[in-house]
Design a protein around this motif. Sequence first.
Motif, PDB file in Angstrom:
ATOM      1  N   VAL A 157     -59.283  72.181-100.000  1.00 32.89           N
ATOM      2  CA  VAL A 157     -58.586  73.374-100.471  1.00 32.89           C
ATOM      3  C   VAL A 157     -58.915  74.560 -99.573  1.00 32.89           C
ATOM      4  O   VAL A 157     -58.042  75.362 -99.230  1.00 32.89           O
ATOM      5  CB  VAL A 157     -58.965  73.667-101.935  1.00 32.89           C
ATOM      6  CG1 VAL A 157     -58.293  74.938-102.410  1.00 32.89           C
ATOM      7  CG2 VAL A 157     -58.576  72.501-102.820  1.00 32.89           C
ATOM      8  N   ASP A 158     -60.182  74.685 -99.170  1.00 33.51           N
ATOM      9  CA  ASP A 158     -60.565  75.784 -98.272  1.00 33.51           C
ATOM     10  C   ASP A 158     -59.831  75.671 -96.935  1.00 33.51           C
ATOM     11  O   ASP A 158     -59.363  76.679 -96.381  1.00 33.51           O
ATOM     12  CB  ASP A 158     -62.077  75.770 -98.041  1.00 33.51           C
ATOM     13  CG  ASP A 158     -62.854  76.108 -99.298  1.00 33.51           C
ATOM     14  OD1 ASP A 158     -62.259  76.739-100.200  1.00 33.51           O
ATOM     15  OD2 ASP A 158     -64.024  75.730 -99.394  1.00 33.51           O
ATOM     16  N   ALA A 159     -59.736  74.456 -96.413  1.00 29.75           N
ATOM     17  CA  ALA A 159     -59.011  74.270 -95.144  1.00 29.75           C
ATOM     18  C   ALA A 159     -57.534  74.591 -95.320  1.00 29.75           C
ATOM     19  O   ALA A 159     -56.910  75.205 -94.437  1.00 29.75           O
ATOM     20  CB  ALA A 159     -59.196  72.828 -94.664  1.00 29.75           C
ATOM     21  N   LEU A 160     -56.965  74.199 -96.451  1.00 32.39           N
ATOM     22  CA  LEU A 160     -55.562  74.488 -96.723  1.00 32.39           C
ATOM     23  C   LEU A 160     -55.328  75.990 -96.845  1.00 32.39           C
ATOM     24  O   LEU A 160     -54.323  76.521 -96.366  1.00 32.39           O
ATOM     25  CB  LEU A 160     -55.130  73.772 -98.007  1.00 32.39           C
ATOM     26  CG  LEU A 160     -53.652  73.844 -98.389  1.00 32.39           C
ATOM     27  CD1 LEU A 160     -52.781  73.252 -97.293  1.00 32.39           C
ATOM     28  CD2 LEU A 160     -53.427  73.123 -99.713  1.00 32.39           C
ATOM     29  N   GLU A 161     -56.286  76.694 -97.461  1.00 32.35           N
ATOM     30  CA  GLU A 161     -56.143  78.146 -97.590  1.00 32.35           C
ATOM     31  C   GLU A 161     -56.228  78.826 -96.230  1.00 32.35           C
ATOM     32  O   GLU A 161     -55.441  79.733 -95.933  1.00 32.35           O
ATOM     33  CB  GLU A 161     -57.216  78.703 -98.525  1.00 32.35           C
ATOM     34  CG  GLU A 161     -57.113  80.201 -98.705  1.00 32.35           C
ATOM     35  CD  GLU A 161     -58.149  80.755 -99.661  1.00 32.35           C
ATOM     36  OE1 GLU A 161     -58.024  81.930-100.040  1.00 32.35           O
ATOM     37  OE2 GLU A 161     -59.079  80.019-100.015  1.00 32.35           O
ATOM     38  N   ARG A 162     -57.168  78.419 -95.400  1.00 32.82           N
ATOM     39  CA  ARG A 162     -57.281  79.029 -94.064  1.00 32.82           C
ATOM     40  C   ARG A 162     -56.004  78.812 -93.262  1.00 32.82           C
ATOM     41  O   ARG A 162     -55.514  79.728 -92.606  1.00 32.82           O
ATOM     42  CB  ARG A 162     -58.491  78.432 -93.324  1.00 32.82           C
ATOM     43  CG  ARG A 162     -59.828  78.894 -93.819  1.00 32.82           C
ATOM     44  CD  ARG A 162     -60.917  78.535 -92.826  1.00 32.82           C
ATOM     45  NE  ARG A 162     -61.012  77.093 -92.637  1.00 32.82           N
ATOM     46  CZ  ARG A 162     -61.759  76.288 -93.365  1.00 32.82           C
ATOM     47  NH1 ARG A 162     -62.496  76.779 -94.347  1.00 32.82           N
ATOM     48  NH2 ARG A 162     -61.802  74.982 -93.124  1.00 32.82           N
TER      49      ARG A 162
END
Length: 851
Positions: free
Chosen positions: A315-320
């Motif tokens: 999710v963090d990678a998707l947000e970035r």
Amino acid sequence: MQARGVHPSRVVVLLPYAQLVPTVVELWRSREREGFMPRFQTSRQWADELGLVAWSEPTGLDFTGQTALDLLTARHWLTRAGFGADAAWLAPRLVEATAELVPVAAAQAPARRAEWGRCCIHGCVAGWDAPWLRHERALATLALTWASQSAYASDALWDDAATAAYELIFWMDHFIPDPLLHALAAHWGVRAEPFTVEEEEEEEEEAIPPGRLRVHAKVGDLEEEAERAAACVLAHVRSERRPVALAATDRLLTRRIRAWLGLRGVRARDETGWRLSTTRAAARIVAVLRACAWDASTDQVLDLLKNLPGDAHGVDALERWSRQRACARWRDALRLASLEEAGSEAFGASGLDTIAREWLASVERWRSRLGAPRPFHQWQDALAEVLRELGLWAPLAADPAGSEVLAVLGLEECARAAWRRLESTQHRTTAAEFLSWVESALESASFVPPATDEVDVIIVPLGQIRLRRFGAAVLPGCDARSLPLVPETLGFWSDAQRRILGLPDRSAWAWAQRRAWAGALTAPQIDILWRMQDEQGEPLMPSPLLQATLDTQPWEEAADPRSARALALAPQWPPQALGADLPVERLSASAYADLRTCPYRFFALRQLGLRSLDELEEALDASDYGRWLHEILRRFHDACPRPSGRAREDLRASLDAAAAAVDGGRWLEAPDYLPYRLVWPRLREAYLEWLLEVDAPLLAQVEGVELWRERRLGPWLLVGQIDRVDRLQDGRTRLVDYKTESRQRTQKRVREPDEDTQLAFYAALYPELTVEAAYLNVHDREGCTIHALPEVDARREALLRSIEFDLRRVAEGHPLRALGEGEACDWCAARGLCRRDSWPEGGRAEEGGAP
């Protein structure tokens, strides 16, 4: 009981509200320590024991009092009456109008209730034949029909066999007479005995003893009122005046007071509850549905994903990735991800890792299951399945508020089976309609947390303070808006209709409000608070009830109960850092500009690598415009490196083709380009005019666009990407940087070249060539003008010496101070780190600072 010789076990005492039951039981036991005790309860509690309309098993089209189900039933009634097209906005009004009728309808014997409804319809809608009153007539008729054809839990009290075990039934009215109790008393006959604990109302109220009533009259705003009220409660708790009654007159104010009390560890019990929609469990349900909407924003989807149990790495990678590409809408993210995966030249390699792509696929699987219209009961099934798949079902079921949410929405297995059999749940519903129903159902339901025995303060409605044992009472929100003389009612029925229906009118509500206020003033110690202005700064008058009390009763003005704390002055001096332990290896033009503008900003953003998150905004900004124009010109000059000698029409067609290719949507959907497309004809003609009249005579040839250059300077690597590099006819190289700002701002850059280092830095990347450097200002209204940097060679050499000097000082450990001067601070991303706004006036970095 003694006069009639009735045993206590055959006696029922009906109290006006359930919170009185523990008080009465305690009083009885204090006098009668042994033997049986009458049944102390409310009529609702007795009816639930006897009869038997269970919420888990709704049937037919009855009015249940549960807004979630009643909204569906109201829509069904409206559809049958021919108002299906208006059901979305009429259904909540129909539920409100019917809810007002329920106390009167339940007071009618079940066998005569339908006839009562027909008589009321004839009396209430007479003369409402005008076309513009069709909706009001329909609502009144349907509300009376619905109320008169419904069965209620209290119908069991009309059955003599169900109540035959009791020989004596005491009943007590509250401030507003209960029509059900009056009707049942007449039905029970000699078995029913009314009672009251209030004395006859006299011309003058009984005087309040001196020193008991304290008024906090000069309170500024809501926040100060909450602080003072919390301080009053704390003072009573410390003085062992427990429990303290905290009147809930203003919902927002009460929440703020409770928050302050929670910080001090005060044990509180809220008997009023709060909206179920404000709980975390309700927010999770709504987040799931909003994330599955067709027009969901990326923020809404990410908000859901970040609150799911489990690992959030993907999710963090998707947000970035989403923030870097400014995908404000989720459908933009999906389109861009598919284009990147397809390897489109315009989008380059994908920035999503495997885990992030798995999250992307999972989200679309959930969204597809909560998208298409379907019968209402199938929405409940689909939502329950998605909650289980997301791992949210178990946490919701284990949480008291979460289990209440599942029950209100009918998502539990047994409830869904019961709802599936209802006629009102068979209609076809869209995703937006289902979400609206969920929000309305959660907003109308209340959540009361589990009660605890040992409490310091009890939050109660104003009318439930009387007859209960409190050590003190704190009455905040006693202004004319929060505590009016006549409380707000649903307001559908007029006073004339209320008299026909037997509903309380304004005078009855005003009398009840006065009695509730008088009951609240029976506490041993009373603190009254009202603020002098609302959130918008408008003045607020004290409540008319309070003004009347202050005119007739002795009172004292209370001092501010908050305790003062002495805080030592600790000014925040401009910080300074040492960057020697973070060696600089690469330097760009913008990084060196940061070092010259503010050394501390260079330390924070370049050496530490800190950066603010990109915003997921739908509004276009200057950076979007700049990227759009740069991409068009890059494509144009790639296809047409030597524009001189070509016809204007050919160049115009090439520019239009480049613009059309960019409009395919690298960052935005086609509709978002509309503002750019509107200015494109002027922008195109301005660029063509400059290209043909100014640039073409130089016979320049574009050698490259968006060129990446590197150069070694001692231990440092200078890097940069140049918008355009031209080869002039005389062999010289010209470096061009596009600017979409105003012409005056660009002129200022070359007029003060020692302050602006960008062009000189680009020239330094070509040490072996004699170069020219210029800004090309591209503007749709001001046209295109080129602004050359004077004395490029000299400025290039001076810049290299300056870079070497400055970077050696950083490596030697010289302090990198925060300067805090000029326009650079207005939009600096490190302003919160250096705390520029907390510096004392006149503070200078040389006076000291924190590292």
